[in-house]
Design a protein around this motif. Structure first.
Motif, PDB file in Angstrom:
ATOM      1  N   MET A  86      -1.841  18.065 -81.142  1.00  0.00           N
ATOM      2  CA  MET A  86      -1.733  19.294 -81.895  1.00  0.00           C
ATOM      3  C   MET A  86      -3.100  19.781 -82.370  1.00  0.00           C
ATOM      4  O   MET A  86      -3.174  20.735 -83.101  1.00  0.00           O
ATOM      5  N   ARG A  87      -4.130  19.094 -81.964  1.00  0.00           N
ATOM      6  CA  ARG A  87      -5.468  19.600 -82.266  1.00  0.00           C
ATOM      7  C   ARG A  87      -5.678  20.850 -81.413  1.00  0.00           C
ATOM      8  O   ARG A  87      -5.568  20.787 -80.194  1.00  0.00           O
ATOM      9  N   PRO A  88      -5.976  21.983 -82.019  1.00  0.00           N
ATOM     10  CA  PRO A  88      -6.103  23.211 -81.229  1.00  0.00           C
ATOM     11  C   PRO A  88      -7.403  23.230 -80.419  1.00  0.00           C
ATOM     12  O   PRO A  88      -8.393  23.841 -80.800  1.00  0.00           O
ATOM     13  N   ASP A  89      -7.396  22.541 -79.294  1.00  0.00           N
ATOM     14  CA  ASP A  89      -8.558  22.483 -78.409  1.00  0.00           C
ATOM     15  C   ASP A  89      -8.092  22.834 -76.996  1.00  0.00           C
ATOM     16  O   ASP A  89      -7.904  21.954 -76.155  1.00  0.00           O
ATOM     17  N   PRO A  90      -7.871  24.130 -76.732  1.00  0.00           N
ATOM     18  CA  PRO A  90      -7.327  24.517 -75.441  1.00  0.00           C
ATOM     19  C   PRO A  90      -8.234  24.195 -74.263  1.00  0.00           C
ATOM     20  O   PRO A  90      -7.748  23.972 -73.160  1.00  0.00           O
ATOM     21  N   VAL A  91      -9.529  24.126 -74.479  1.00  0.00           N
ATOM     22  CA  VAL A  91     -10.448  23.788 -73.384  1.00  0.00           C
ATOM     23  C   VAL A  91     -10.220  22.340 -72.957  1.00  0.00           C
ATOM     24  O   VAL A  91     -10.100  22.049 -71.758  1.00  0.00           O
ATOM     25  N   ALA A  92     -10.123  21.433 -73.925  1.00  0.00           N
ATOM     26  CA  ALA A  92      -9.870  20.028 -73.593  1.00  0.00           C
ATOM     27  C   ALA A  92      -8.481  19.868 -72.968  1.00  0.00           C
ATOM     28  O   ALA A  92      -8.308  19.126 -72.002  1.00  0.00           O
ATOM     29  N   ALA A  93      -7.483  20.576 -73.500  1.00  0.00           N
ATOM     30  CA  ALA A  93      -6.125  20.487 -72.957  1.00  0.00           C
ATOM     31  C   ALA A  93      -6.081  20.973 -71.509  1.00  0.00           C
ATOM     32  O   ALA A  93      -5.398  20.383 -70.663  1.00  0.00           O
ATOM     33  N   ALA A  94      -6.821  22.034 -71.206  1.00  0.00           N
ATOM     34  CA  ALA A  94      -6.818  22.598 -69.847  1.00  0.00           C
ATOM     35  C   ALA A  94      -7.337  21.604 -68.815  1.00  0.00           C
ATOM     36  O   ALA A  94      -6.948  21.670 -67.644  1.00  0.00           O
ATOM     37  N   ALA A  95      -8.157  20.661 -69.235  1.00  0.00           N
ATOM     38  CA  ALA A  95      -8.683  19.656 -68.304  1.00  0.00           C
ATOM     39  C   ALA A  95      -7.576  18.761 -67.757  1.00  0.00           C
ATOM     40  O   ALA A  95      -7.749  18.143 -66.706  1.00  0.00           O
ATOM     41  N   PHE A  96      -6.439  18.699 -68.448  1.00  0.00           N
ATOM     42  CA  PHE A  96      -5.316  17.871 -68.024  1.00  0.00           C
ATOM     43  C   PHE A  96      -4.229  18.689 -67.328  1.00  0.00           C
ATOM     44  O   PHE A  96      -3.170  18.156 -67.010  1.00  0.00           O
ATOM     45  N   MET A  97      -4.503  19.972 -67.119  1.00  0.00           N
ATOM     46  CA  MET A  97      -3.496  20.877 -66.569  1.00  0.00           C
ATOM     47  C   MET A  97      -3.967  21.491 -65.256  1.00  0.00           C
ATOM     48  O   MET A  97      -5.164  21.711 -65.063  1.00  0.00           O
ATOM     49  N   ALA A  98      -3.003  21.775 -64.390  1.00  0.00           N
ATOM     50  CA  ALA A  98      -3.307  22.458 -63.134  1.00  0.00           C
ATOM     51  C   ALA A  98      -3.830  23.862 -63.443  1.00  0.00           C
ATOM     52  O   ALA A  98      -3.449  24.462 -64.458  1.00  0.00           O
ATOM     53  N   PRO A  99      -4.691  24.406 -62.600  1.00  0.00           N
ATOM     54  CA  PRO A  99      -5.206  25.758 -62.841  1.00  0.00           C
ATOM     55  C   PRO A  99      -4.106  26.815 -62.932  1.00  0.00           C
ATOM     56  O   PRO A  99      -4.262  27.812 -63.636  1.00  0.00           O
ATOM     57  N   ASP A 100      -3.004  26.603 -62.247  1.00  0.00           N
ATOM     58  CA  ASP A 100      -1.890  27.562 -62.277  1.00  0.00           C
ATOM     59  C   ASP A 100      -0.730  27.058 -63.135  1.00  0.00           C
ATOM     60  O   ASP A 100       0.427  27.371 -62.871  1.00  0.00           O
ATOM     61  N   VAL A 101      -1.044  26.311 -64.180  1.00  0.00           N
ATOM     62  CA  VAL A 101      -0.013  25.749 -65.065  1.00  0.00           C
ATOM     63  C   VAL A 101       0.893  26.854 -65.586  1.00  0.00           C
ATOM     64  O   VAL A 101       0.472  27.995 -65.789  1.00  0.00           O
ATOM     65  N   ARG A 102       2.138  26.485 -65.788  1.00  0.00           N
ATOM     66  CA  ARG A 102       3.144  27.409 -66.335  1.00  0.00           C
ATOM     67  C   ARG A 102       3.609  26.800 -67.652  1.00  0.00           C
ATOM     68  O   ARG A 102       4.235  25.732 -67.666  1.00  0.00           O
ATOM     69  N   ILE A 103       3.333  27.474 -68.767  1.00  0.00           N
ATOM     70  CA  ILE A 103       3.713  27.018 -70.099  1.00  0.00           C
ATOM     71  C   ILE A 103       4.746  28.004 -70.634  1.00  0.00           C
ATOM     72  O   ILE A 103       4.462  29.201 -70.749  1.00  0.00           O
ATOM     73  N   VAL A 104       5.948  27.494 -70.939  1.00  0.00           N
ATOM     74  CA  VAL A 104       7.027  28.358 -71.420  1.00  0.00           C
ATOM     75  C   VAL A 104       7.443  27.883 -72.811  1.00  0.00           C
ATOM     76  O   VAL A 104       7.857  26.746 -72.976  1.00  0.00           O
TER      77      VAL A 104
END
Length: 109
Positions: free
Chosen positions: A1-19
């Motif tokens: 829940m740490r608001p660090d979207p850059v770090a989170a994106a490193a664990f996600m596919a470039p075309d991630v789908r978040i709903v």
């Protein structure tokens, strides 16, 4: 829940789908973080458990618990149930679905 979207994106596919609850669709963790910043003054998770469902092509992880924090007006809350469902393929998160009681709680306020 740490608001660090850059770090989170490193664990996600470039075309991630978040709903998010209500069908709100995001394509990057930064969009989800911005949404939460407008909905809560701050919010954290009490993780109760993780359920892992491995499969031949992908693994699904369910993260269950409750949220606690403050609404934008500073009113505290706790016990707000949530479920996060992650689909992992090739070592990265390809989708995340988020359900929680926030909308119901906002309506009842």
């Amino acid at each position: 829940m740490r608001p660090d979207p850059v770090a989170a994106a490193a664990f996600m596919a470039p075309d991630v789908r978040i709903v998010f609850t209500g069908g709100r669709l995001f394509g990057h963790p930064g969009e989800a973080t911005a949404f939460n910043a407008a909905r809560y003054r701050w919010v954290k998770k009490r993780i109760l458990r993780n359920d892992v469902v491995p499969g031949p092509e992908e693994t699904v992880v369910y993260n269950l618990g409750t949220l606690y924090g403050e609404w934008p007006d500073g009113t505290p809350f706790e016990g707000n149930r949530y479920v996060d469902r992650f689909v992992i393929r090739g070592g990265v998160i390809v989708s995340q679905e988020v359900w929680n009681d926030s909308a119901e709680r906002i309506l009842s306020r």
